[in-house]
Design a protein around this motif. Structure first.
Motif, PDB file in Angstrom:
ATOM      1  N   ALA A 129      10.848   8.929  -0.416  1.00  0.00           N
ATOM      2  CA  ALA A 129      11.047   8.884  -2.003  1.00  0.00           C
ATOM      3  C   ALA A 129      10.905   7.354  -2.290  1.00  0.00           C
ATOM      4  N   LEU A 130      11.221   6.293  -1.580  1.00  0.00           N
ATOM      5  CA  LEU A 130      11.169   5.005  -2.173  1.00  0.00           C
ATOM      6  C   LEU A 130       9.685   4.734  -2.050  1.00  0.00           C
ATOM      7  N   ALA A 131       8.717   5.329  -1.303  1.00  0.00           N
ATOM      8  CA  ALA A 131       7.371   4.926  -1.184  1.00  0.00           C
ATOM      9  C   ALA A 131       6.727   5.733  -2.692  1.00  0.00           C
ATOM     10  N   PHE A 132       7.198   6.768  -2.838  1.00  0.00           N
ATOM     11  CA  PHE A 132       6.656   7.563  -4.056  1.00  0.00           C
ATOM     12  C   PHE A 132       7.282   6.854  -5.372  1.00  0.00           C
ATOM     13  N   GLU A 133       8.309   6.283  -5.531  1.00  0.00           N
ATOM     14  CA  GLU A 133       9.021   5.678  -6.689  1.00  0.00           C
ATOM     15  C   GLU A 133       8.059   4.522  -6.836  1.00  0.00           C
ATOM     16  N   TYR A 134       7.612   3.538  -5.791  1.00  0.00           N
ATOM     17  CA  TYR A 134       7.067   2.250  -5.769  1.00  0.00           C
ATOM     18  C   TYR A 134       5.392   2.704  -6.261  1.00  0.00           C
ATOM     19  N   ASN A 135       5.243   3.716  -5.879  1.00  0.00           N
ATOM     20  CA  ASN A 135       3.864   4.410  -6.122  1.00  0.00           C
ATOM     21  C   ASN A 135       3.730   4.980  -7.556  1.00  0.00           C
ATOM     22  N   ARG A 136       4.919   4.666  -8.550  1.00  0.00           N
ATOM     23  CA  ARG A 136       4.896   5.169  -9.718  1.00  0.00           C
ATOM     24  C   ARG A 136       4.857   6.757  -9.821  1.00  0.00           C
ATOM     25  N   ASP A 137       5.458   7.500  -8.981  1.00  0.00           N
ATOM     26  CA  ASP A 137       5.384   8.989  -9.086  1.00  0.00           C
ATOM     27  C   ASP A 137       7.071   9.285  -8.775  1.00  0.00           C
ATOM     28  N   THR A 138       7.609   9.085  -9.886  1.00  0.00           N
ATOM     29  CA  THR A 138       9.216   9.059  -9.886  1.00  0.00           C
ATOM     30  C   THR A 138       9.910  10.594  -9.835  1.00  0.00           C
ATOM     31  N   ALA A 139       8.945  11.279 -10.428  1.00  0.00           N
ATOM     32  CA  ALA A 139       9.355  12.779 -10.319  1.00  0.00           C
ATOM     33  C   ALA A 139       9.339  13.333  -9.088  1.00  0.00           C
ATOM     34  N   ARG A 140       8.401  13.066  -8.169  1.00  0.00           N
ATOM     35  CA  ARG A 140       8.326  13.386  -6.683  1.00  0.00           C
ATOM     36  C   ARG A 140       9.300  12.732  -6.026  1.00  0.00           C
ATOM     37  N   ALA A 141       9.720  11.507  -6.296  1.00  0.00           N
ATOM     38  CA  ALA A 141      10.759  10.691  -5.598  1.00  0.00           C
ATOM     39  C   ALA A 141      12.059  11.333  -6.030  1.00  0.00           C
TER      40      ALA A 141
ATOM     41  N   ASN B  42       0.906  -1.156  -0.071  1.00  0.00           N
ATOM     42  CA  ASN B  42      -0.031   0.157  -0.014  1.00  0.00           C
ATOM     43  C   ASN B  42       0.892   1.267   0.103  1.00  0.00           C
ATOM     44  N   PHE B  43       1.440   1.522  -1.231  1.00  0.00           N
ATOM     45  CA  PHE B  43       2.422   2.399  -1.275  1.00  0.00           C
ATOM     46  C   PHE B  43       2.033   4.079  -0.818  1.00  0.00           C
ATOM     47  N   ALA B  44       0.851   4.107  -1.266  1.00  0.00           N
ATOM     48  CA  ALA B  44       0.223   5.468  -1.297  1.00  0.00           C
ATOM     49  C   ALA B  44       0.085   5.904   0.265  1.00  0.00           C
ATOM     50  N   GLN B  45      -0.413   4.710   1.179  1.00  0.00           N
ATOM     51  CA  GLN B  45      -0.688   5.109   2.343  1.00  0.00           C
ATOM     52  C   GLN B  45       0.791   5.262   3.149  1.00  0.00           C
ATOM     53  N   ALA B  46       1.924   4.471   2.699  1.00  0.00           N
ATOM     54  CA  ALA B  46       3.155   4.345   3.215  1.00  0.00           C
ATOM     55  C   ALA B  46       3.887   5.810   2.836  1.00  0.00           C
ATOM     56  N   ALA B  47       3.397   6.367   1.740  1.00  0.00           N
ATOM     57  CA  ALA B  47       4.304   7.670   1.588  1.00  0.00           C
ATOM     58  C   ALA B  47       3.576   8.583   2.476  1.00  0.00           C
ATOM     59  N   THR B  48       2.311   8.429   2.740  1.00  0.00           N
ATOM     60  CA  THR B  48       1.602   9.552   3.704  1.00  0.00           C
ATOM     61  C   THR B  48       2.066   9.491   5.112  1.00  0.00           C
ATOM     62  N   ASP B  49       2.381   8.144   5.546  1.00  0.00           N
ATOM     63  CA  ASP B  49       2.680   7.957   6.929  1.00  0.00           C
ATOM     64  C   ASP B  49       4.364   8.427   7.220  1.00  0.00           C
ATOM     65  N   PHE B  50       5.419   8.196   6.113  1.00  0.00           N
ATOM     66  CA  PHE B  50       6.457   8.461   6.002  1.00  0.00           C
ATOM     67  C   PHE B  50       6.762  10.082   6.134  1.00  0.00           C
TER      68      PHE B  50
END
Length: 388
Positions: free
Chosen positions: A304-316, A270-278
């Motif tokens: 950054a890793l959470a965003f990358e796995y969530n397919r948001d490489t630019a933000r990562a 659940n990479f989107a939630q992980a990005a939020t928590d981090f």
């Protein structure tokens, strides 16, 4: 409702001496459970750690209350043990899938040899030569389409799914079966029919066994998800309690709990939630840590890793620039120091910076084209959906 009111009334009328006596009686139990759980956690015996920290949480709640920071601390220890257990079970599930794939590879083509066994010579089953078995096992490792298991951050192994026998092999087996039936087999029609019936029965049993294994695999995945869900639930209760504290120490503990929740989300894909928590943990730690803190750099990397796995490489990549900046600040401080240990740490930090730069280069590189021909139909459909 009456019982609850009665308990509240008893608590309200309890004297300081009563509370002191209860606390004095509970502290040895708390100390023993804490020592036992900590030792089990250090040894990696997660089941014992879970039992100890779970009981510790219960005793602490009864002693200090369900809103106390002590109770939250125990819940964090409990949740961390649950997370480690869930990660271990996920790895075991992956190993089991790998073993099943290897077994399937070694025993592949069994159905065709059964169907071809209806030939002459009393219906003996077709034997594979050692060379054939080795070739089939090699195909399982190198040539068959990959079947992905549950995501694991200890590594992402490929599980080989062996395809059924080719039509050419089936035709060859069928031809050998027919070759046994000729003028010499006249009058043996009943025996052949019996053998064919037995072959059909064996195939049905194989299908039932495969179905049972598939059902077991689904149950294992459900249990795996339940383990992570249990860790999430416990840590989330701790998060709610810790969020109410305002002192520096408690706020940093709150950030650590958010990071653990992010770890659970990453393991659960659940990479989107992980990005939020981090990101929430980062927001808290930025208030207390300097701009040359390696701890802060690590947290930036997690986001950054959470965003990358969530397919948001630019933000990562934007966040990775912050990682490099903070590590650069840290390196400057260490190199300016005359302490030998700081010099040694500076050299190690250079390796970390090189690893970060390599990761940035990897993320910037265009993705390699996927050969849909080597994927299963399900994986190919997912790949097409991802491209869209």
């Amino acid at each position: 409702m009456t019982d609850n009111n009665g308990k509240q009334a008893a608590a309200d009328t309890a004297t300081p001496d009563d509370n002191g006596a209860a606390l004095q009686a509970a502290m040895p139990v708390i100390s023993e459970l804490l020592e036992r759980g900590t030792r089990a956690f250090a040894l990696g015996t997660w089941a014992e750690a879970i039992d100890s920290f779970g009981e510790l949480s219960s005793v602490t709640e009864q002693t200090f209350g369900s809103e106390s920071q002590r109770y939250a601390d125990c819940l964090v220890m409990y949740g961390r043990a649950l997370l480690q257990y869930a990660v271990e079970q996920s790895a075991l599930l992956a190993q089991r899938a790998l073993a099943d794939a290897a077994t399937t590879a070694a025993g592949g083509g069994g159905s065709s040899s059964k169907s071809g066994g209806g030939g002459g010579g009393g219906g003996d089953k077709k034997k594979k030569t050692e060379h054939e078995e080795q070739e089939q096992e090699q195909d399982a490792v190198e040539g068959a389409p990959a079947k992905r298991a549950k995501f694991s951050f200890e590594g992402e192994p490929d599980f080989r799914q062996v395809e059924g026998p080719s039509s050419a092999a089936e035709e060859e087996d069928g031809a050998s079966g027919k070759a046994g039936e000729g003028p010499s087999s006249k009058g043996k029609g009943k025996a052949v029919d019996d053998q064919q019936q037995q072959s059909d029965k064996d195939e049905d049993e194989d299908e039932d066994e495969a179905s049972d294994k598939e059902g077991e695999g689904e149950e294992d995945e459900d249990e795996d998800e339940d383990d992570f869900a249990a860790a999430w639930d416990v840590l989330d209760v701790a998060r709610v309690i810790q969020a109410k504290a305002t002192d520096r120490k408690s706020r940093l503990k709150y950030a650590e709990t958010l990071m653990l929740l992010g770890d659970v989300s990453m393991e659960s894909e659940n990479f989107a939630q992980a990005a939020t928590d981090f990101a929430q943990a980062l927001e808290v730690k930025q208030q207390y840590l300097g701009d040359d803190s390696r701890e802060l750099a690590e947290l930036y990397y997690k986001v950054a890793l959470a965003f990358e796995y969530n397919r948001d490489t630019a933000r990562a990549l934007e966040l990775m620039a912050d990682v490099e900046r903070i590590l650069g600040n840290c390196l400057t401080s260490l190199e300016a120091s005359a302490d030998a240990k700081d010099k040694e740490e500076a050299e190690a930090l250079k390796d970390v910076l090189a690893d970060v730069a390599e990761k940035v280069k990897e993320w910037k590189a265009p993705p390699e084209p996927v050969d849909l021909g080597v994927l299963s139909s399900e994986e190919a459909a997912l790949a097409e959906k991802a491209k869209a």
